[in-house]
Scaffold this active site. Sequence first.
Site, PDB file in Angstrom:
ATOM      1  N   GLU A 156      13.368  -1.505  -2.276  1.00 36.76           N
ATOM      2  CA  GLU A 156      12.065  -2.179  -2.376  1.00 36.76           C
ATOM      3  C   GLU A 156      12.300  -3.560  -2.980  1.00 36.76           C
ATOM      4  OE1 GLU A 156       8.592  -1.652  -1.808  1.00 36.76           O
ATOM      5  OE2 GLU A 156       8.566  -3.635  -2.731  1.00 36.76           O
ATOM      6  N   THR A 181       0.853  -1.188   0.000  1.00 37.31           N
ATOM      7  CA  THR A 181       0.000   0.000   0.000  1.00 37.31           C
ATOM      8  C   THR A 181       0.890   1.238   0.000  1.00 37.31           C
ATOM      9  OG1 THR A 181      -0.041   0.141   2.422  1.00 37.31           O
ATOM     10  CG2 THR A 181      -1.817  -1.115   1.384  1.00 37.31           C
ATOM     11  N   GLN A 219       5.270 -12.365   0.737  1.00 33.25           N
ATOM     12  CA  GLN A 219       4.382 -11.259   0.387  1.00 33.25           C
ATOM     13  C   GLN A 219       3.570 -11.548  -0.878  1.00 33.25           C
ATOM     14  OE1 GLN A 219       6.140  -7.354   0.577  1.00 33.25           O
ATOM     15  NE2 GLN A 219       4.802  -6.575  -1.014  1.00 33.25           N
ATOM     16  N   THR A 229       8.977  -8.395   5.116  1.00 31.92           N
ATOM     17  CA  THR A 229       9.061  -9.841   5.007  1.00 31.92           C
ATOM     18  C   THR A 229       9.871 -10.230   3.775  1.00 31.92           C
ATOM     19  OG1 THR A 229       7.677 -11.833   4.936  1.00 31.92           O
ATOM     20  CG2 THR A 229       6.837  -9.930   3.754  1.00 31.92           C
ATOM     21  N   SER A 251       1.246   4.331   2.114  1.00 26.10           N
ATOM     22  CA  SER A 251       0.789   4.609   3.477  1.00 26.10           C
ATOM     23  C   SER A 251      -0.132   5.824   3.507  1.00 26.10           C
ATOM     24  CB  SER A 251       1.986   4.861   4.391  1.00 26.10           C
ATOM     25  OG  SER A 251       2.807   3.725   4.443  1.00 26.10           O
TER      26      SER A 251
HETATM   27  N1  SAH Z   1       6.483   4.001   2.038  1.00 29.13           N
HETATM   28  C1  SAH Z   1       5.790   3.174   1.083  1.00 29.13           C
HETATM   29  C2  SAH Z   1       5.189   2.012   1.835  1.00 29.13           C
HETATM   30  C3  SAH Z   1       4.795   0.884   0.960  1.00 29.13           C
HETATM   31  S1  SAH Z   1       4.093  -0.490   1.888  1.00 29.13           S
HETATM   32  C4  SAH Z   1       4.689   4.018   0.433  1.00 29.13           C
HETATM   33  O1  SAH Z   1       4.070   4.802   1.162  1.00 29.13           O
HETATM   34  O2  SAH Z   1       4.439   3.900  -0.764  1.00 29.13           O
HETATM   35  C5  SAH Z   1       5.552  -1.332   2.380  1.00 29.13           C
HETATM   36  C6  SAH Z   1       6.463  -1.719   1.275  1.00 29.13           C
HETATM   37  O3  SAH Z   1       7.513  -2.512   1.835  1.00 29.13           O
HETATM   38  C7  SAH Z   1       5.835  -2.575   0.185  1.00 29.13           C
HETATM   39  O4  SAH Z   1       6.025  -1.944  -1.049  1.00 29.13           O
HETATM   40  C8  SAH Z   1       6.582  -3.897   0.267  1.00 29.13           C
HETATM   41  O5  SAH Z   1       6.755  -4.492  -0.998  1.00 29.13           O
HETATM   42  C9  SAH Z   1       7.898  -3.462   0.885  1.00 29.13           C
HETATM   43  N2  SAH Z   1       8.664  -4.493   1.584  1.00 29.13           N
HETATM   44  C10 SAH Z   1       8.227  -5.438   2.457  1.00 29.13           C
HETATM   45  N3  SAH Z   1       9.246  -6.201   2.886  1.00 29.13           N
HETATM   46  C11 SAH Z   1      10.374  -5.730   2.274  1.00 29.13           C
HETATM   47  C12 SAH Z   1      11.746  -6.117   2.300  1.00 29.13           C
HETATM   48  N4  SAH Z   1      12.194  -7.140   3.038  1.00 29.13           N
HETATM   49  N5  SAH Z   1      12.615  -5.402   1.558  1.00 29.13           N
HETATM   50  C13 SAH Z   1      12.200  -4.372   0.791  1.00 29.13           C
HETATM   51  N6  SAH Z   1      10.925  -3.969   0.716  1.00 29.13           N
HETATM   52  C14 SAH Z   1      10.010  -4.632   1.452  1.00 29.13           C
END
Ligand code: SAH
Length: 244
Positions: free
Chosen positions: A128, A76, A239, A234, A78
Amino acid sequence: MRRLQLISTLLLFSTSRNMAWRSSGSSNAELVENLRKNGVFSNQRAYDAMKAVDRGDFTSRDPYEDAPQRIGYNATISAPHMHAAALEYLQNHLVAGANALDVGSGSGYLTVCMAMMVGQTGTVVGIEHMSELVELSTKNIKKHHSEMIENGNVVMIDGDGRQGYAEKAPYNAIHVGAAAAGVPKALTDQLADGGRMMIPVEQEDGNQVFMQIDKINGKIHEKIVEHVIYVPLTSRDKQWSHHH
Ligand code: SAH
């Protein structure tokens, strides 16, 4: 019509527990103005950054509502009030020329806001693990801020953010946009002395807290600042497994 609208607005105010919607606007400017009016943040540079970055470039779905939106791949963007809070907590570390890391950069929105605050002499690395989102976020950024990528103020990396990004460490500011079971050691290691990390952490009872982690003279100081709800930090497989 007007009265009906007013009544439903009041209902939302009194029943909403997490303040979602409260600061919603009909434009980016109105959204950011409402966040400030409602006391979500007060730092002028954070305000200017969010004013200069159109959330509509990063999600087509109700971009000016104060709520998270799905961006695909179980990720998402945020909620605006969490973006504002993160920038507020990091205000003294996202200064001109600073080096910052945005873990789980997702839509790319916050990475660009952070880059606004560190300016043309600073750098923000967004990391990411969903390659598709790295691509999508790069496209989003290029809509109005392609110079940030061209000049190297923003660097988008495809990788596991739990390892941080050692190549550009140490970081004056680290933001983590997904909730971890614990604070990854790589991230505290890559925090510069005097630096601050903001990270949602899942506790044993399943609740999540937003933690402020400062490194002062090499020592780590942790503080819980509020309760939050984030998607998990994760592995890519957990995911988004192939059967999707
Ligand atoms: N700050 C972003 C938040 C996106 S939600 C925004 O506001 O757009 C969290 C994000 O973390 C997701 O895109 C998910 O793919 C990523 N994520 C989860 N685990 C991760 C990991 N181990 N390494 C990198 N990204 C990760």
